[in-house]
Design a protein around this motif. Sequence first.
Motif, short mmCIF file in Angstrom:
data_model
loop_
_atom_site.label_atom_id
_atom_site.label_comp_id
_atom_site.label_asym_id
_atom_site.label_seq_id
_atom_site.Cartn_x
_atom_site.Cartn_y
_atom_site.Cartn_z
N ASN A 25 0.81 -1.22 0.00
CA ASN A 25 0.00 0.00 0.00
C ASN A 25 0.84 1.28 0.00
O ASN A 25 0.29 2.38 0.07
CB ASN A 25 -0.91 0.02 1.23
CG ASN A 25 -1.93 -1.11 1.21
OD1 ASN A 25 -2.23 -1.67 0.16
ND2 ASN A 25 -2.46 -1.46 2.38
N LEU A 26 2.15 1.14 -0.06
CA LEU A 26 3.05 2.30 0.02
C LEU A 26 2.94 3.16 -1.24
O LEU A 26 3.03 2.66 -2.35
CB LEU A 26 4.49 1.82 0.21
CG LEU A 26 5.56 2.89 0.41
CD1 LEU A 26 5.33 3.64 1.71
CD2 LEU A 26 6.95 2.24 0.42
N LEU A 27 2.77 4.46 -1.03
CA LEU A 27 2.67 5.41 -2.14
C LEU A 27 3.64 6.56 -1.88
O LEU A 27 3.60 7.19 -0.82
CB LEU A 27 1.24 5.95 -2.24
CG LEU A 27 0.96 6.98 -3.34
CD1 LEU A 27 1.18 6.37 -4.71
CD2 LEU A 27 -0.47 7.51 -3.22
N LEU A 28 4.51 6.83 -2.85
CA LEU A 28 5.51 7.89 -2.70
C LEU A 28 5.01 9.19 -3.34
O LEU A 28 4.45 9.17 -4.44
CB LEU A 28 6.83 7.48 -3.34
CG LEU A 28 7.51 6.24 -2.75
CD1 LEU A 28 8.82 5.96 -3.46
CD2 LEU A 28 7.74 6.41 -1.26
N LYS A 29 5.24 10.30 -2.65
CA LYS A 29 4.83 11.62 -3.14
C LYS A 29 5.97 12.62 -2.96
O LYS A 29 6.96 12.33 -2.28
CB LYS A 29 3.58 12.10 -2.39
CG LYS A 29 2.35 11.21 -2.59
CD LYS A 29 1.12 11.82 -1.93
CE LYS A 29 -0.11 10.98 -2.21
NZ LYS A 29 -1.34 11.59 -1.63
#
Length: 222
Positions: free
Chosen positions: A159-163
């Motif tokens: 579920n990791l999302l980079l921004k």
Amino acid sequence: MIPDKKQIEASKHILIKSDKESLAQASVLYSYCLSLHKKVSLYAPEIERRFSFLPWIDKRRSNRADSADLEIDSSIEIMDLYDFMQMSDVKINAKMATALYAGLLQRYENFLSDAMDGTIFAVLAQLITLGADHQKCVENIVYSEPLSKIRLKAILYKNLLLKENAKVAHVSFCDEDLHASGASLEDVCEAAREFLHIVHIREVHIVKSDENNKIIKIVKDV
């Protein structure tokens, strides 16, 4: 808070109260009180399996000892406990040294914490000289993880999302994820701190997906 040394010496039966976060301190205090030829009881309703190797943890009980005439809460900053031992001229044996080393390993996040300094390294070196079992501490605290945490990490990585040019990580979870993995919210926060070791990431936002993606905690690389 550590009781006055005179209180400890005047007592006959000492009850050490511990939660699962202060088992290392409890082990140190247990050894110390035994060295004074006191009757000692360890009250620890919960333990973390990775600390079960520590001296005297197998002596723990889940109920209080009513006959104790002094109770010591082991929720003490580990360096404060070390300083107490030094100021009280306590002869630190191998069991105490191992428990103190384990407590420092826990407190300073496997020695990766930014709070590590020369003083801590000097104390660690002294403890090893006094018989602290470095290998056993590392094997049990650093490399030993329950299956529930491994399952949780798999979910969180998925579920990791980079921004923001990969400097901010959003990691989401829900109650169903905790139920499926058998992990806890505390485990989520601990895993989030590990994400700071990924290249470029400076901040981790822990998001509750079943609460309108509410950010419940922000972990930063200080």
